[in-house]
Design an enzyme around this catalytic site. Structure first.
Site, short mmCIF file in Angstrom:
data_model
loop_
_atom_site.label_atom_id
_atom_site.label_comp_id
_atom_site.label_asym_id
_atom_site.label_seq_id
_atom_site.Cartn_x
_atom_site.Cartn_y
_atom_site.Cartn_z
N ASP A 53 0.81 -1.16 0.03
CA ASP A 53 0.06 -0.05 0.07
C ASP A 53 0.94 1.42 0.05
OD1 ASP A 53 0.73 -0.14 2.65
OD2 ASP A 53 -1.08 0.13 3.50
N GLU A 86 9.19 -3.95 10.55
CA GLU A 86 9.66 -2.57 9.73
C GLU A 86 10.46 -1.83 11.14
OE1 GLU A 86 6.89 -0.93 7.25
OE2 GLU A 86 7.92 0.96 6.98
#
Ligand code: KIV
Length: 272
Positions: free
Chosen positions: A52, A190
């Site tokens: 995304d 992340e």
């Protein structure tokens, strides 16, 4: 070193699991369109993520929040048409899975039916486990995503490194186990400390794919435009660029404009 899985004709979740078992690193990159996806697949990338992050690099938004399910399906289908070998994962966009597991399943089914992708990815741990479990019961492979989860930017208020404090690190560790036990086939970690990512990687049985999470993980992912040097004014510490394609493209376009205006293009061989 011989790469055990390079010659597989199709990368599956099982192949990724084998790679973890044999200590073969997993290479993953994002793609959002047919042409780039074709280049990635021909180069034998293991996993293509239709992230995304398309909201940022394809649409110019500051955050990933505005991108819609229809748009992710459009990008996903374009990528899948190019891919023969890589495993294709499509991100579930913000608002399509949080807080309502029925809606989550419906969104995941749309992605799988309308793109032909192999799996979906969604952000979060314990708080989205009902959605993850429901999607898994339909036989849809799920990749998790912990640490910096950009869809929660308004909660965090910053894109700074996550889980540097003990409490958050312990929560992340717990979430990693929750995702693995629920049946996720892999998870993205992340922007977290390398030591924490290494601990997660040791403790969970599923592959971990890091971005800004150090080298002791099972694989790495970067956003394609970032690693190609196309994204402007974005240089986090974790990013390694493999070219200055932003400059290359700009130079090519300037040369084209010059050639058109000076009537150098087309020449005699370039016409009928
Ligand atoms: O959307 C995306 O590109 C991602 C990667 C950065 C992991 O989620």
């Amino acid at each position: 070193m011989a790469y055990l899985q390079t010659d597989v004709t199709k990368v599956t979740t099982r192949v990724l699991q084998n790679m973890k078992l044999h200590n073969e690193k997993i290479a993953m990159l994002t793609a959002y369109d047919y042409s780039m996806a074709k280049l990635l697949d021909n180069a034998k990338i293991d996993v293509v993520l239709v992230g995304d992050s398309a909201a940022n690099v394809m649409q110019g938004y500051q955050t990933t929040l505005p991108i819609t399910l229809d748009q992710m399906i459009f990008y996903g289908a374009s990528v899948v048409r190019a891919i023969k070998r890589a495993l294709v994962v499509v991100d579930m966009p913000f608002g399509t899975y949080q807080g309502n597991s029925k809606q989550a399943l419906a969104s995941a089914i749309r992605i799988m039916k309308e793109t032909g992708a192999d799996a979906v990815k969604l952000e979060g741990g314990e708080e989205v486990i009902e959605s993850i479990s429901r999607i898994l019961t339909a036989g849809i492979p799920v990749m998790g995503h912990l640490g910096l989860t950009p869809q929660s930017i308004n909660k965090f208020g910053t894109y700074a490194v996550r889980a540097t404090e003990t409490e958050e690190a312990e929560r992340l560790m717990k979430d990693a186990h929750v995702l693995a036990e629920a049946g996720c086939f892999a998870m993205v970690l992340e922007k977290i400390p390398a030591s924490l990512a290494a601990q997660v990687t040791r403790e969970v049985k599923i592959p971990t794919i890091g971005i800004g999470a150090g080298s002791d993980v099972d694989g790495q992912v970067l956003v394609l435009q970032d690693m190609l040097g196309i994204t402007q004014q974005f240089s986090p510490r974790y990013l390694r660029t493999y070219g200055s394609f932003g400059h290359e493209i700009s130079n090519a376009i300037r040369q084209y404009i010059h050639d058109v205006k000076s009537v150098d293009f087309p020449n005699e061989k370039e016409q009928y």
